[in-house]
Write a protein that holds these residues in place. Structure first.
Motif, PDB file in Angstrom:
ATOM      1  N   THR A 378       1.908  -4.619  -7.401  1.00  0.00           N
ATOM      2  CA  THR A 378       3.006  -4.976  -8.307  1.00  0.00           C
ATOM      3  C   THR A 378       4.259  -5.233  -7.494  1.00  0.00           C
ATOM      4  OG1 THR A 378       3.754  -2.708  -8.604  1.00  0.00           O
ATOM      5  CG2 THR A 378       1.992  -3.480 -10.048  1.00  0.00           C
ATOM      6  N   SER A 379       5.320  -5.618  -8.186  1.00  0.00           N
ATOM      7  CA  SER A 379       6.568  -5.957  -7.495  1.00  0.00           C
ATOM      8  C   SER A 379       7.163  -4.771  -6.762  1.00  0.00           C
ATOM      9  CB  SER A 379       7.580  -6.527  -8.494  1.00  0.00           C
ATOM     10  OG  SER A 379       7.829  -5.585  -9.531  1.00  0.00           O
ATOM     11  N   SER A 380       6.817  -3.568  -7.186  1.00  0.00           N
ATOM     12  CA  SER A 380       7.370  -2.379  -6.525  1.00  0.00           C
ATOM     13  C   SER A 380       6.550  -1.934  -5.322  1.00  0.00           C
ATOM     14  CB  SER A 380       7.458  -1.223  -7.528  1.00  0.00           C
ATOM     15  OG  SER A 380       6.164  -0.892  -8.003  1.00  0.00           O
ATOM     16  N   ASP A 381       5.394  -2.542  -5.140  1.00  0.00           N
ATOM     17  CA  ASP A 381       4.521  -2.156  -4.027  1.00  0.00           C
ATOM     18  C   ASP A 381       4.951  -2.840  -2.727  1.00  0.00           C
ATOM     19  OD1 ASP A 381       2.827  -0.480  -5.475  1.00  0.00           O
ATOM     20  OD2 ASP A 381       1.574  -2.167  -6.124  1.00  0.00           O
ATOM     21  N   ASN A 382       4.568  -2.231  -1.632  1.00  0.00           N
ATOM     22  CA  ASN A 382       4.653  -2.887  -0.330  1.00  0.00           C
ATOM     23  C   ASN A 382       3.454  -2.448   0.493  1.00  0.00           C
ATOM     24  OD1 ASN A 382       5.265  -0.373   0.970  1.00  0.00           O
ATOM     25  ND2 ASN A 382       7.392  -0.614   0.275  1.00  0.00           N
ATOM     26  N   THR A 385       3.021   1.441   0.553  1.00  0.00           N
ATOM     27  CA  THR A 385       2.740   2.200  -0.666  1.00  0.00           C
ATOM     28  C   THR A 385       1.463   1.748  -1.365  1.00  0.00           C
ATOM     29  OG1 THR A 385       4.082   0.723  -2.041  1.00  0.00           O
ATOM     30  CG2 THR A 385       5.189   2.621  -1.025  1.00  0.00           C
ATOM     31  N   TYR A 386       1.022   0.520  -1.108  1.00  0.00           N
ATOM     32  CA  TYR A 386      -0.204   0.021  -1.742  1.00  0.00           C
ATOM     33  C   TYR A 386      -1.401   0.634  -1.018  1.00  0.00           C
ATOM     34  CZ  TYR A 386      -3.578  -3.302  -3.705  1.00  0.00           C
ATOM     35  OH  TYR A 386      -4.637  -3.886  -4.352  1.00  0.00           O
ATOM     36  N   SER A 387      -2.096   1.544  -1.667  1.00  0.00           N
ATOM     37  CA  SER A 387      -3.071   2.396  -0.980  1.00  0.00           C
ATOM     38  C   SER A 387      -4.522   1.970  -1.167  1.00  0.00           C
ATOM     39  CB  SER A 387      -2.917   3.846  -1.465  1.00  0.00           C
ATOM     40  OG  SER A 387      -3.148   3.921  -2.866  1.00  0.00           O
ATOM     41  N   VAL A 388      -4.771   0.825  -1.824  1.00  0.00           N
ATOM     42  CA  VAL A 388      -6.151   0.412  -2.070  1.00  0.00           C
ATOM     43  C   VAL A 388      -6.825   0.047  -0.746  1.00  0.00           C
ATOM     44  CG1 VAL A 388      -7.640  -1.264  -3.221  1.00  0.00           C
ATOM     45  CG2 VAL A 388      -5.595  -0.405  -4.374  1.00  0.00           C
ATOM     46  N   SER A 389      -8.017   0.537  -0.559  1.00  0.00           N
ATOM     47  CA  SER A 389      -8.797   0.218   0.639  1.00  0.00           C
ATOM     48  C   SER A 389     -10.271   0.242   0.263  1.00  0.00           C
ATOM     49  CB  SER A 389      -8.510   1.222   1.757  1.00  0.00           C
ATOM     50  OG  SER A 389      -8.925   2.525   1.371  1.00  0.00           O
ATOM     51  N   TYR A 390     -11.088  -0.207   1.182  1.00  0.00           N
ATOM     52  CA  TYR A 390     -12.525  -0.152   0.928  1.00  0.00           C
ATOM     53  C   TYR A 390     -13.252   0.064   2.240  1.00  0.00           C
ATOM     54  CZ  TYR A 390     -17.108  -0.862  -0.900  1.00  0.00           C
ATOM     55  OH  TYR A 390     -18.409  -0.643  -1.255  1.00  0.00           O
ATOM     56  N   THR A 391     -14.198   0.985   2.223  1.00  0.00           N
ATOM     57  CA  THR A 391     -14.971   1.294   3.425  1.00  0.00           C
ATOM     58  C   THR A 391     -16.382   0.721   3.303  1.00  0.00           C
ATOM     59  OG1 THR A 391     -13.719   3.331   3.815  1.00  0.00           O
ATOM     60  CG2 THR A 391     -15.862   3.135   4.909  1.00  0.00           C
ATOM     61  N   ASP A 435      -2.484  -4.525   6.285  1.00  0.00           N
ATOM     62  CA  ASP A 435      -1.375  -3.986   7.068  1.00  0.00           C
ATOM     63  C   ASP A 435      -0.109  -4.809   6.832  1.00  0.00           C
ATOM     64  OD1 ASP A 435      -1.496  -6.276   8.739  1.00  0.00           O
ATOM     65  OD2 ASP A 435      -2.988  -5.309  10.011  1.00  0.00           O
ATOM     66  N   SER A 436       0.986  -4.325   7.337  1.00  0.00           N
ATOM     67  CA  SER A 436       2.291  -4.932   7.019  1.00  0.00           C
ATOM     68  C   SER A 436       2.400  -6.366   7.523  1.00  0.00           C
ATOM     69  CB  SER A 436       3.416  -4.075   7.600  1.00  0.00           C
ATOM     70  OG  SER A 436       3.276  -3.951   9.012  1.00  0.00           O
ATOM     71  N   GLN A 437       1.757  -6.677   8.653  1.00  0.00           N
ATOM     72  CA  GLN A 437       1.877  -8.027   9.206  1.00  0.00           C
ATOM     73  C   GLN A 437       1.264  -9.084   8.290  1.00  0.00           C
ATOM     74  OE1 GLN A 437       0.890  -5.294  10.773  1.00  0.00           O
ATOM     75  NE2 GLN A 437       1.207  -5.397  13.002  1.00  0.00           N
ATOM     76  N   HIS A 438       0.352  -8.673   7.405  1.00  0.00           N
ATOM     77  CA  HIS A 438      -0.341  -9.640   6.556  1.00  0.00           C
ATOM     78  C   HIS A 438      -0.043  -9.411   5.078  1.00  0.00           C
ATOM     79  CE1 HIS A 438      -2.806 -11.095   9.938  1.00  0.00           C
ATOM     80  NE2 HIS A 438      -2.756  -9.837  10.353  1.00  0.00           N
ATOM     81  N   TRP A 439       1.003  -8.628   4.812  1.00  0.00           N
ATOM     82  CA  TRP A 439       1.292  -8.285   3.420  1.00  0.00           C
ATOM     83  C   TRP A 439       1.716  -9.506   2.597  1.00  0.00           C
ATOM     84  CZ3 TRP A 439       0.184  -4.907  -0.040  1.00  0.00           C
ATOM     85  CH2 TRP A 439       0.927  -4.845  -1.220  1.00  0.00           C
ATOM     86  N   ASP A 440       2.560 -10.371   3.161  1.00  0.00           N
ATOM     87  CA  ASP A 440       3.096 -11.498   2.399  1.00  0.00           C
ATOM     88  C   ASP A 440       1.994 -12.437   1.920  1.00  0.00           C
ATOM     89  OD1 ASP A 440       5.635 -10.534   2.653  1.00  0.00           O
ATOM     90  OD2 ASP A 440       6.203 -11.853   4.309  1.00  0.00           O
ATOM     91  N   GLU A 441       1.059 -12.741   2.785  1.00  0.00           N
ATOM     92  CA  GLU A 441      -0.021 -13.653   2.384  1.00  0.00           C
ATOM     93  C   GLU A 441      -0.942 -12.989   1.359  1.00  0.00           C
ATOM     94  OE1 GLU A 441      -3.208 -13.504   5.943  1.00  0.00           O
ATOM     95  OE2 GLU A 441      -1.123 -13.755   6.606  1.00  0.00           O
ATOM     96  N   PHE A 442      -1.104 -11.666   1.467  1.00  0.00           N
ATOM     97  CA  PHE A 442      -1.943 -10.955   0.507  1.00  0.00           C
ATOM     98  C   PHE A 442      -1.225 -10.806  -0.837  1.00  0.00           C
ATOM     99  CE2 PHE A 442      -3.273  -6.869  -1.419  1.00  0.00           C
ATOM    100  CZ  PHE A 442      -4.605  -7.163  -1.661  1.00  0.00           C
TER     101      PHE A 442
END
Length: 482
Positions: A378-382, A385-391, A435-442
């Motif tokens: 969401t707009s408040s995430d970065n 704070t966005y904790s979704v992951s998958y193993t 990760d933060s380097q790829h946050w904008d495209e995601f």
């Protein structure tokens, strides 16, 4: 020779690819269906595609160097998957053995496995090849480039492009067989039925048709079952079709002529010895009537030898400055009155140079390569704070697994959008997280976006002057719609 005459050959190729997907469909991993989407089930376009040339080069490598030693599943799959694969392969042979290629495709359309459009594109491709194409490599390159414009789902485009690339490399290999024809002579011990009159050009033309059609058909149903990862692809089916094409026995009523064709030495596999001493293990392939092979070797030791079918010969290169040339003669028994000898040259081989290389097929990753992260940011995430992951746990296959004395998996050298990466035996476990380097495209401003997860694994050749190569596992990390 029309396609209806290719039924059994084509079926062998077709079945393999079903089984590659079948044996990997259940990975044994507990998945959250809201989070994970198999690529085969999605219609969303992405920029994430397999490395098609990597698959093609691995196919070529298997055909040229390893088909005498290994089954396709041994070359491409993790050892834990091979037995299951083989049992399913054997169990399905009878199911389609009486069906033509077109009949199989029609059946898959009726079951919803493939689209009507993909069936038509495949039939058009094989009709062109069967009719004869002057420059097959250029034809297949153009076909590959055209597929993006076809009316197909992204997944069907990926599979068809892999299939076409596999066909190209199959053709490259069979063209090498065409470079040097055979020499034939009969050894008489009585009254023979006559010489073998093999039209080499006609033989190779027909062999090429079998290989091109057989290898392609082997990949025809690669999309019908989901679950395979990034680097197996339709090339596995093409390999089996290629292998079947190389040993095909012509449907010829002239028994003496059929016997001659079954004696032709068609290939020479080369396996690393692991000794770093300029030696390799060579094994010829030939038709079913060959009972022994005679070797004449230039710039290599031994200079002369005899072996039985399936028996390797270790050859040492005498001098790094002079490549090894090998002449193999097949001995085939016709009846009590006659033996046949067919002779073919192979090479040149620079064994000293080859022993230091890391081949294209050194490492494969078997697992899921498309993940939809849910919930969407969401707009408040970065990124913090966005904790979704998958193993996901990937199975490792390839020559580095088969020949641990020759190659070493050094480990992970770099990654993107991945954490907690471990290699244990043949298991590679990765937690995909943006990760933060790829946050904008995601994030893409809250709209549908995606980024690519990458894990780079280094494989080294164990010889003192051995090379190293990086192999990349890539997965698409996609956010769900808002």
């Amino acid at each position: 020779m029309k396609m209806k005459k290719l039924k059994i050959l084509i079926t062998l190729g077709i079945l393999l690819f079903i089984l590659i997907y079948s044996c990997n469909k259940n990975t044994g991993i507990n998945t959250d269906e809201k989070m994970v989407v198999y690529r085969v089930n999605t219609t969303e376009p992405t920029n994430h595609e397999p490395d098609y040339d990597y698959l093609g080069k691995s196919l070529y490598e298997f055909a040229k160097n390893y088909q005498s030693y290994l089954k396709p599943e041994e070359f491409f799959l993790d050892p834990n998957l091979q037995e299951d694969f083989r049992s399913k392969f054997d169990s399905l042979i009878d199911e389609y053995k009486d069906n033509s290629y077109e009949e199989v495709l029609l059946d898959f359309v009726s079951k919803g496995y493939i689209s009507e459009e993909l069936k038509d594109y495949k039939l058009s491709l094989y009709s062109d090849l069967d009719a004869g194409v002057d420059d097959v490599e250029s034809y297949l390159d153009n076909k590959f480039n055209d597929i993006d414009n076809y009316n197909l789902s992204p997944n069907e485009k990926y599979d068809f492009k892999t299939e076409v690339k596999g066909l190209k490399y199959s053709y490259i290999y069979i063209s090498e067989i065409d470079d040097i024809p055979i020499d034939s002579a009969l050894v008489y011990r009585g009254d023979p039925p006559g010489d073998c009159d093999i039209d080499w050009e006609e033989y190779v033309t027909t062999l090429r048709k079998y290989v091109l059609l057989g290898s392609g058909v082997g990949a025809a149903i690669g999309s019908v079952v989901p679950g395979v990862g990034t680097t197996i692809g339709a090339g596995v089916g093409a390999i089996v079709g290629l292998g079947a094409g190389l040993v095909v026995e012509w449907n010829n009523t002239d028994q003496a002529q059929r016997f001659c064709e079954r004696c032709i030495p068609t290939g020479l596999s080369k396996e690393p010895s692991g000794d770093c001493d300029g030696s390799a293990l060579f094994t010829p392939t030939a038709g079913s009537h060959a009972y022994k092979f005679e070797w004449d070797i230039l710039h290599g030791t031994p200079h002369h030898a005899f072996t039985l079918p399936g028996e390797p010969l270790q050859i040492w290169q005498d001098d790094p400055e002079y490549e090894v040339l090998i002449e193999v003669t097949s001995y085939c028994h016709f009846d009590e009155d006659m033996d046949l000898q067919l002779k073919k040259e192979f090479g040149p081989y620079d064994i000293f140079e080859d022993q230091n290389k890391v081949p294209a097929g050194a490492l494969f990753f078997d697992g899921i390569d498309y993940f939809k992260f849910s919930p969407s940011p969401t707009s408040s995430d970065n990124a913090n704070t966005y904790s979704v992951s998958y193993t996901e746990t990937y199975k490792l296959g390839g020559l580095a697994i088969l020949y641990p004395d020759v190659y070493t998996i050094d480990g992970v050298v770099s990654s993107e959008n991945a954490i907690n990466i471990t290699i244990t035996g043949t298991d590679l476990t990765v937690t995909w997280k943006v990760d933060s380097q790829h946050w904008d495209e995601f994030y893409n401003g809250g709209a549908f976006g995606h980024t690519e997860g990458i894990v780079n694994v280094k494989v080294s050749n164990n010889c003192p002057e051995g090379d190293s190569k990086i192999f990349s596992l890539k997965s698409l990390l996609s956010q769900g719609h808002p």
